[in-house]
Scaffold this motif. Structure first.
Motif, mmCIF file in Angstrom:
data_model
loop_
_atom_site.group_PDB
_atom_site.id
_atom_site.type_symbol
_atom_site.label_atom_id
_atom_site.label_comp_id
_atom_site.label_asym_id
_atom_site.label_seq_id
_atom_site.Cartn_x
_atom_site.Cartn_y
_atom_site.Cartn_z
ATOM 1 N N ARG A 35 0.848 -1.193 0.000
ATOM 2 C CA ARG A 35 0.000 0.000 0.000
ATOM 3 C C ARG A 35 0.879 1.235 0.000
ATOM 4 O O ARG A 35 2.010 1.223 0.491
ATOM 5 C CB ARG A 35 -0.913 -0.009 1.218
ATOM 6 C CG ARG A 35 -1.923 -1.129 1.166
ATOM 7 C CD ARG A 35 -2.837 -1.093 2.359
ATOM 8 N NE ARG A 35 -3.853 -2.131 2.253
ATOM 9 C CZ ARG A 35 -4.599 -2.529 3.255
ATOM 10 N NH1 ARG A 35 -4.469 -1.978 4.455
ATOM 11 N NH2 ARG A 35 -5.497 -3.473 3.082
ATOM 12 N N GLU A 36 0.343 2.295 -0.502
ATOM 13 C CA GLU A 36 1.055 3.579 -0.563
ATOM 14 C C GLU A 36 1.534 3.977 0.829
ATOM 15 O O GLU A 36 0.760 4.019 1.796
ATOM 16 C CB GLU A 36 0.119 4.657 -1.110
ATOM 17 C CG GLU A 36 0.756 6.016 -1.255
ATOM 18 C CD GLU A 36 1.703 6.089 -2.445
ATOM 19 O OE1 GLU A 36 2.652 6.890 -2.376
ATOM 20 O OE2 GLU A 36 1.492 5.358 -3.433
ATOM 21 N N GLY A 37 2.843 4.204 0.967
ATOM 22 C CA GLY A 37 3.427 4.652 2.219
ATOM 23 C C GLY A 37 3.597 3.574 3.276
ATOM 24 O O GLY A 37 4.055 3.871 4.383
ATOM 25 N N GLU A 38 3.245 2.350 2.967
ATOM 26 C CA GLU A 38 3.335 1.253 3.936
ATOM 27 C C GLU A 38 4.775 0.789 4.098
ATOM 28 O O GLU A 38 5.481 0.580 3.115
ATOM 29 C CB GLU A 38 2.465 0.094 3.449
ATOM 30 C CG GLU A 38 2.337 -1.051 4.403
ATOM 31 C CD GLU A 38 1.365 -2.099 3.880
ATOM 32 O OE1 GLU A 38 0.549 -2.569 4.680
ATOM 33 O OE2 GLU A 38 1.424 -2.445 2.678
ATOM 34 N N THR A 39 5.212 0.629 5.325
ATOM 35 C CA THR A 39 6.566 0.120 5.571
ATOM 36 C C THR A 39 6.591 -1.385 5.305
ATOM 37 O O THR A 39 5.547 -2.054 5.320
ATOM 38 C CB THR A 39 7.017 0.386 7.015
ATOM 39 O OG1 THR A 39 6.189 -0.372 7.899
ATOM 40 C CG2 THR A 39 6.970 1.874 7.352
ATOM 41 N N VAL A 40 7.781 -1.915 5.096
ATOM 42 C CA VAL A 40 7.915 -3.348 4.835
ATOM 43 C C VAL A 40 7.430 -4.170 6.033
ATOM 44 O O VAL A 40 6.664 -5.121 5.850
ATOM 45 C CB VAL A 40 9.361 -3.696 4.420
ATOM 46 C CG1 VAL A 40 9.534 -5.188 4.265
ATOM 47 C CG2 VAL A 40 9.718 -2.983 3.115
ATOM 48 N N PRO A 41 7.818 -3.836 7.278
ATOM 49 C CA PRO A 41 7.301 -4.622 8.409
ATOM 50 C C PRO A 41 5.774 -4.556 8.522
ATOM 51 O O PRO A 41 5.127 -5.571 8.775
ATOM 52 C CB PRO A 41 7.956 -4.004 9.639
ATOM 53 C CG PRO A 41 9.098 -3.195 9.138
ATOM 54 C CD PRO A 41 8.795 -2.831 7.721
#
Length: 189
Positions: A35-41
């Protein structure tokens, strides 16, 4: 108590079989796009929960184990390469560097959910292009995040692995999974 594994990954199936609990396998239908702006963790945790919840909705009363793993290089996700050229490119980018692998697990039953997140840091040694090509051709790790199989020949690509659970890098952190299963009422040694 029914247990389902929300994954068709043979690696996760083989790991869960080590616990000698009966379980069934179900394929979750989940959009795995970041998702847009979602961090990998955050993405790994979201996807692990979404996979488990999707199957739990179809099997009321059953415990469902979902997992997701995402590799992170410089804050950007590295997915499964799918083909030879992409695997070579991934390994070339990771050579001589540290890559973090986020393995998230969710155990869901109806409205109950337990989640965990493991971080494993892999220190890749410097790799010559010919070494990378030999490895990719020998093991064909096209279905593995990060383009290697640590349980196989991929171990030769590393200088070190930092982890609290050696099974996490393969795709299912069994130390955390056993803790979650005991909390859910499963009998384990």
């Amino acid at each position: 108590m029914p247990l389902l594994l929300a994954s068709t990954s043979r690696y996760r199936r083989e790991l869960l079989e080590r616990l000698r609990l009966p379980f069934h396998i179900a394929r979750p239908e989940v959009d795995e796009m970041p998702r847009e702006g979602e961090t990998v963790p955050a993405m790994a945790v979201r996807l692990a929960h979404a996979k488990a919840a999707a199957i739990a909705a179809q099997h009321p009363g059953a415990w469902v184990l979902g997992s997701d793993q995402a590799a992170e290089l410089d804050g950007a996700p590295l997915g499964k390469p799918g083909q030879r050229e992409a695997a070579i490119a991934q390994l070339s980018a990771m050579a001589g560097r540290q890559v973090r692998f986020h393995t998230a697990v969710a155990l869901v039953r109806d409205e109950e959910a337990l989640t965990t997140h493991d971080i494993t840091t892999v220190h890749f040694r410097s790799l010559a292009p010919a070494e990378i090509e030999r490895y990719v051709d020998a093991e064909q790790p096209f279905d593995c995040a990060g383009s290697f199989k640590s349980e196989g020949l991929g171990i030769a690509l590393f200088d070190a692995i930092e982890s609290t659970d050696p099974t996490a890098l393969v795709g299912l952190p069994l130390i955390a999974v056993t803790r979650m299963l005991r909390e859910a009422g499963f009998d384990l040694p």
